[in-house]
Design an enzyme around this catalytic site. Structure first.
Site, PDB file in Angstrom:
ATOM      1  N   TYR A 151     -40.126  23.924 -66.053  1.00  0.00           N
ATOM      2  CA  TYR A 151     -40.390  22.638 -65.441  1.00  0.00           C
ATOM      3  C   TYR A 151     -41.445  22.710 -64.327  1.00  0.00           C
ATOM      4  CZ  TYR A 151     -39.381  17.844 -64.944  1.00  0.00           C
ATOM      5  OH  TYR A 151     -39.521  16.502 -64.980  1.00  0.00           O
ATOM      6  N   VAL A 152     -41.164  23.569 -63.360  1.00  0.00           N
ATOM      7  CA  VAL A 152     -42.042  23.652 -62.183  1.00  0.00           C
ATOM      8  C   VAL A 152     -43.407  24.224 -62.581  1.00  0.00           C
ATOM      9  CG1 VAL A 152     -42.317  24.769 -59.929  1.00  0.00           C
ATOM     10  CG2 VAL A 152     -40.093  23.877 -60.608  1.00  0.00           C
ATOM     11  N   LYS A 184     -43.434  28.605 -75.512  1.00  0.00           N
ATOM     12  CA  LYS A 184     -43.928  27.828 -74.361  1.00  0.00           C
ATOM     13  C   LYS A 184     -45.416  28.066 -74.145  1.00  0.00           C
ATOM     14  CE  LYS A 184     -39.555  27.374 -71.945  1.00  0.00           C
ATOM     15  NZ  LYS A 184     -38.858  27.203 -70.681  1.00  0.00           N
ATOM     16  N   HIS A 237     -30.443  15.119 -49.420  1.00  0.00           N
ATOM     17  CA  HIS A 237     -30.432  14.147 -50.509  1.00  0.00           C
ATOM     18  C   HIS A 237     -29.021  14.026 -51.092  1.00  0.00           C
ATOM     19  CE1 HIS A 237     -34.954  15.245 -51.030  1.00  0.00           C
ATOM     20  NE2 HIS A 237     -34.727  14.524 -49.959  1.00  0.00           N
ATOM     21  N   TYR A 278     -34.383   9.692 -35.834  1.00  0.00           N
ATOM     22  CA  TYR A 278     -33.352   9.570 -34.803  1.00  0.00           C
ATOM     23  C   TYR A 278     -32.044  10.204 -35.275  1.00  0.00           C
ATOM     24  CZ  TYR A 278     -31.782   7.408 -30.477  1.00  0.00           C
ATOM     25  OH  TYR A 278     -31.348   7.206 -29.192  1.00  0.00           O
ATOM     26  N   TYR A 279     -31.369  10.891 -34.384  1.00  0.00           N
ATOM     27  CA  TYR A 279     -30.097  11.592 -34.665  1.00  0.00           C
ATOM     28  C   TYR A 279     -30.278  12.831 -35.544  1.00  0.00           C
ATOM     29  CZ  TYR A 279     -27.725   7.260 -33.190  1.00  0.00           C
ATOM     30  OH  TYR A 279     -27.295   6.167 -32.496  1.00  0.00           O
ATOM     31  N   PHE A 323     -26.276  19.131 -29.191  1.00  0.00           N
ATOM     32  CA  PHE A 323     -24.850  19.123 -28.841  1.00  0.00           C
ATOM     33  C   PHE A 323     -24.118  18.006 -29.590  1.00  0.00           C
ATOM     34  CE2 PHE A 323     -21.493  19.047 -25.319  1.00  0.00           C
ATOM     35  CZ  PHE A 323     -20.852  20.142 -25.863  1.00  0.00           C
ATOM     36  N   GLY A 376     -20.774  11.749 -28.733  1.00  0.00           N
ATOM     37  CA  GLY A 376     -19.637  11.212 -27.979  1.00  0.00           C
ATOM     38  C   GLY A 376     -19.899   9.759 -27.656  1.00  0.00           C
ATOM     39  N   CYS A 386     -18.619   4.488 -28.810  1.00  0.00           N
ATOM     40  CA  CYS A 386     -18.692   3.911 -30.166  1.00  0.00           C
ATOM     41  C   CYS A 386     -18.475   4.915 -31.290  1.00  0.00           C
ATOM     42  CB  CYS A 386     -20.051   3.251 -30.380  1.00  0.00           C
ATOM     43  SG  CYS A 386     -20.308   1.857 -29.317  1.00  0.00           S
TER      44      CYS A 386
HETATM   45  N1  LIG Z   1     -36.733  21.752 -62.059  1.00  0.00           N
HETATM   46  C1  LIG Z   1     -36.928  21.268 -60.868  1.00  0.00           C
HETATM   47  O1  LIG Z   1     -37.111  20.066 -60.657  1.00  0.00           O
HETATM   48  C2  LIG Z   1     -36.983  22.194 -59.667  1.00  0.00           C
HETATM   49  C3  LIG Z   1     -37.184  21.628 -58.429  1.00  0.00           C
HETATM   50  C4  LIG Z   1     -37.321  22.438 -57.315  1.00  0.00           C
HETATM   51  C5  LIG Z   1     -37.225  23.809 -57.442  1.00  0.00           C
HETATM   52  N2  LIG Z   1     -36.981  24.360 -58.647  1.00  0.00           N
HETATM   53  C6  LIG Z   1     -36.910  25.815 -58.696  1.00  0.00           C
HETATM   54  O2  LIG Z   1     -38.072  26.325 -59.336  1.00  0.00           O
HETATM   55  C7  LIG Z   1     -37.737  27.462 -60.101  1.00  0.00           C
HETATM   56  C8  LIG Z   1     -38.126  27.222 -61.546  1.00  0.00           C
HETATM   57  O3  LIG Z   1     -37.393  26.113 -62.010  1.00  0.00           O
HETATM   58  P1  LIG Z   1     -37.635  25.503 -63.461  1.00  0.00           P
HETATM   59  O4  LIG Z   1     -36.793  24.284 -63.542  1.00  0.00           O
HETATM   60  O5  LIG Z   1     -39.086  25.419 -63.718  1.00  0.00           O
HETATM   61  O6  LIG Z   1     -36.997  26.688 -64.367  1.00  0.00           O
HETATM   62  P2  LIG Z   1     -37.121  26.878 -65.942  1.00  0.00           P
HETATM   63  O7  LIG Z   1     -35.949  27.689 -66.326  1.00  0.00           O
HETATM   64  O8  LIG Z   1     -37.376  25.571 -66.590  1.00  0.00           O
HETATM   65  O9  LIG Z   1     -38.444  27.759 -66.104  1.00  0.00           O
HETATM   66  C9  LIG Z   1     -38.547  29.093 -65.744  1.00  0.00           C
HETATM   67  C10 LIG Z   1     -39.441  29.764 -66.772  1.00  0.00           C
HETATM   68  O10 LIG Z   1     -39.699  31.087 -66.352  1.00  0.00           O
HETATM   69  C11 LIG Z   1     -39.788  31.899 -67.522  1.00  0.00           C
HETATM   70  N3  LIG Z   1     -39.623  33.291 -67.109  1.00  0.00           N
HETATM   71  C12 LIG Z   1     -38.506  33.920 -66.721  1.00  0.00           C
HETATM   72  N4  LIG Z   1     -38.776  35.194 -66.396  1.00  0.00           N
HETATM   73  C13 LIG Z   1     -40.106  35.377 -66.566  1.00  0.00           C
HETATM   74  C14 LIG Z   1     -40.991  36.463 -66.358  1.00  0.00           C
HETATM   75  N5  LIG Z   1     -40.558  37.642 -65.912  1.00  0.00           N
HETATM   76  N6  LIG Z   1     -42.279  36.290 -66.654  1.00  0.00           N
HETATM   77  C15 LIG Z   1     -42.743  35.108 -67.122  1.00  0.00           C
HETATM   78  N7  LIG Z   1     -41.954  34.026 -67.320  1.00  0.00           N
HETATM   79  C16 LIG Z   1     -40.651  34.158 -67.035  1.00  0.00           C
HETATM   80  C17 LIG Z   1     -38.687  31.371 -68.411  1.00  0.00           C
HETATM   81  O11 LIG Z   1     -38.868  31.741 -69.746  1.00  0.00           O
HETATM   82  C18 LIG Z   1     -38.825  29.862 -68.172  1.00  0.00           C
HETATM   83  O12 LIG Z   1     -39.680  29.273 -69.111  1.00  0.00           O
HETATM   84  C19 LIG Z   1     -36.250  27.685 -59.898  1.00  0.00           C
HETATM   85  O13 LIG Z   1     -36.076  28.598 -58.843  1.00  0.00           O
HETATM   86  C20 LIG Z   1     -35.736  26.337 -59.493  1.00  0.00           C
HETATM   87  O14 LIG Z   1     -34.590  26.431 -58.690  1.00  0.00           O
HETATM   88  C21 LIG Z   1     -36.875  23.579 -59.766  1.00  0.00           C
END
Ligand SMILES: NC(=O)c1ccc[n+]([C@@H]2O[C@H](COP(=O)([O-])OP(=O)(O)OC[C@H]3O[C@@H](n4cnc5c(N)ncnc54)[C@H](O)[C@@H]3O)[C@@H](O)[C@H]2O)c1
Length: 373
Positions: free
Chosen positions: A39-40, A64, A246, A285-286, A291, A294, A297
């Site tokens: 994803y990321v 992928k 969140h 704010y807050y 500390f 108190g 309210c």
């Molecule tokens: N998905 C989100 O919205 C989100 C948001 C914030 C943070 N994160 C963080 O980002 C990181 C990645 O999240 P994600 O959702 O993309 O994970 P994901 O599992 O979708 O993707 C990770 C990818 O890394 C690949 N991978 C694993 N080991 C590898 C290696 N040695 N070499 C090359 N590729 C390798 C996997 O095959 C996989 O495709 C995580 O730590 C997650 O906590 C994710």
């Protein structure tokens, strides 16, 4: 073009960011590798390619990397397929399972591998260690300075205590001489990740040194002119605290919803009014650690809401924990003072807050009473 030339080129253009449309440039820029095309990784790769960076993606899963090479996204995300298709057509994207080749071809590497939970509920660092080792082994043979950017979420201390030692051992180089490291949390939301990438809620860079910080900032200035710099551990903490906040907001609203339902009040009407207050409710704010609260309210009204929930047999564990947590903050003050036995202690202000003479339910008075006992 060298990395430094590319940086100068980027700096000259940082004031041209447009958030209304996805920005597109044709300028020859830094080469960046992205390790992990989940994803990321794939959002980062597609969006940076569209900004003109030469991107090399790598994932251990061939399906992928093949998809990315073919200009297809590995995830379902609005707009990302189009960005990848265009960027592949412009020759800006290459992907493979050869992690080391991707790192070798670039000036900066984003680590976007997963940090799954281990069986005992903690984090499993094997994946990020493997990826860091691959980077280190390439750095051992590579001349010039390289920036490693950790994007995976990890508990505070992981980058410096897990990633950096592996990089140093595998490369034989020292942090900030052969390479620099940044922690760069990502805040884009799934579903609108591409739009969020180009109009981020904020951009945070925790960096090991100025050079690494400057190189990464040059990349992000194309989409954000207000980059928040801090140390690496603080940046890791920011990511966790954001998500806890969140989650707290959702839980808070749901407890409001359960209470309102029990007493037959429209919770949406209540919360719609609540969010109109941007001076006290949705504001800094807050939100400064300090500390205990108190006064006449807050404690009384939190107690009243606790009672209301009990009377209607509604479970509100978040609300029920507020006064307990507040009492712990007074105990923490006591513990800190007791580290200095036999000292004479003066209190500068004993009201429940500054600029007030109201002593009702003042936590400072509670602290004094506890010290006298
Ligand atoms: N998905 C989100 O919205 C989100 C948001 C914030 C943070 N994160 C963080 O980002 C990181 C990645 O999240 P994600 O959702 O993309 O994970 P994901 O599992 O979708 O993707 C990770 C990818 O890394 C690949 N991978 C694993 N080991 C590898 C290696 N040695 N070499 C090359 N590729 C390798 C996997 O095959 C996989 O495709 C995580 O730590 C997650 O906590 C994710």
């Amino acid at each position: 073009m060298t990395a430094m030339q590319a940086l100068k080129d980027l700096s000259a253009q940082t004031d041209k960011t447009q958030h209304s449309e996805y920005p597109e440039t044709t300028v020859d820029r830094l080469s960046i590798s992205v390790i992990g095309l989940g994803y990321v990784g794939v959002v980062t790769l597609g969006c940076l390619a569209n900004l003109g960076f030469r991107m090399h993606g790598a994932d251990v899963i061939e399906k992928k990397s093949n998809a990315v090479n073919a200009g297809r996204s590995t995830i379902d995300e609005e707009g990302l397929g189009d960005l990848l298709r265009d960027s592949v057509a412009r020759g800006l994207v290459q992907a493979s399972t050869d992690v080391k080749a991707a790192i070798r071809a670039t000036d900066m590497t984003f680590l976007c591998v997963g940090t799954p939970e281990s069986e005992d509920g903690g984090d499993n660092f094997d994946t990020i260690r493997d990826a860091a080792r691959a980077v280190g082994e390439v750095l051992a043979e590579k001349d010039g300075y390289h920036v490693v950017v950790v994007r995976s979420s990890a508990p505070p201390g992981t980058t410096m205590n897990v990633v950096v030692p592996v990089l140093e051992e595998a490369s034989g180089k020292s942090l900030n001489t052969g390479f620099g490291v940044c922690f760069n949390p990502q805040f884009f939301r799934e579903g609108v990740a591409v739009a969020d990438f180009y109009a981020p809620s904020k951009t945070v860079i925790g960096a090991s040194d100025h050079r690494a910080a400057a190189m990464l900032a040059s990349v992000y200035r194309l989409v954000d002119d207000r980059i928040l710099m801090c140390n690496i551990t603080a940046a890791e903490m920011v990511k966790y605290i954001d998500n806890v906040w969140h989650a707290t907001k959702v839980t808070f609203s749901n407890e409001v919803g359960r209470l309102c339902k029990a007493v037959e009040i429209d919770s949406h009407e209540v919360m719609n009014i609540f969010v109109q207050d941007q001076k006290l409710n949705l504001s800094p704010y807050y939100l400064k650690p300090g500390f205990a609260f108190g006064g006449s309210c807050l404690p009384q009204e939190v107690r009243a809401i606790e009672d209301l929930a009990k009377n209607f047999q509604i479970q509100t564990p978040l609300f029920q924990s507020i006064l307990k947590s507040n009492a712990m903050q007074i105990e923490e003050g006591l513990r800190m003072i007791r580290k200095f036995p036999g000292k004479r202690i003066g209190f500068l202000g004993v009201a429940f807050k500054c600029d007030s003479d109201d002593l009702r339910d003042s936590p400072a008075l509670e602290l004094m009473a506890a010290l006298l006992n």
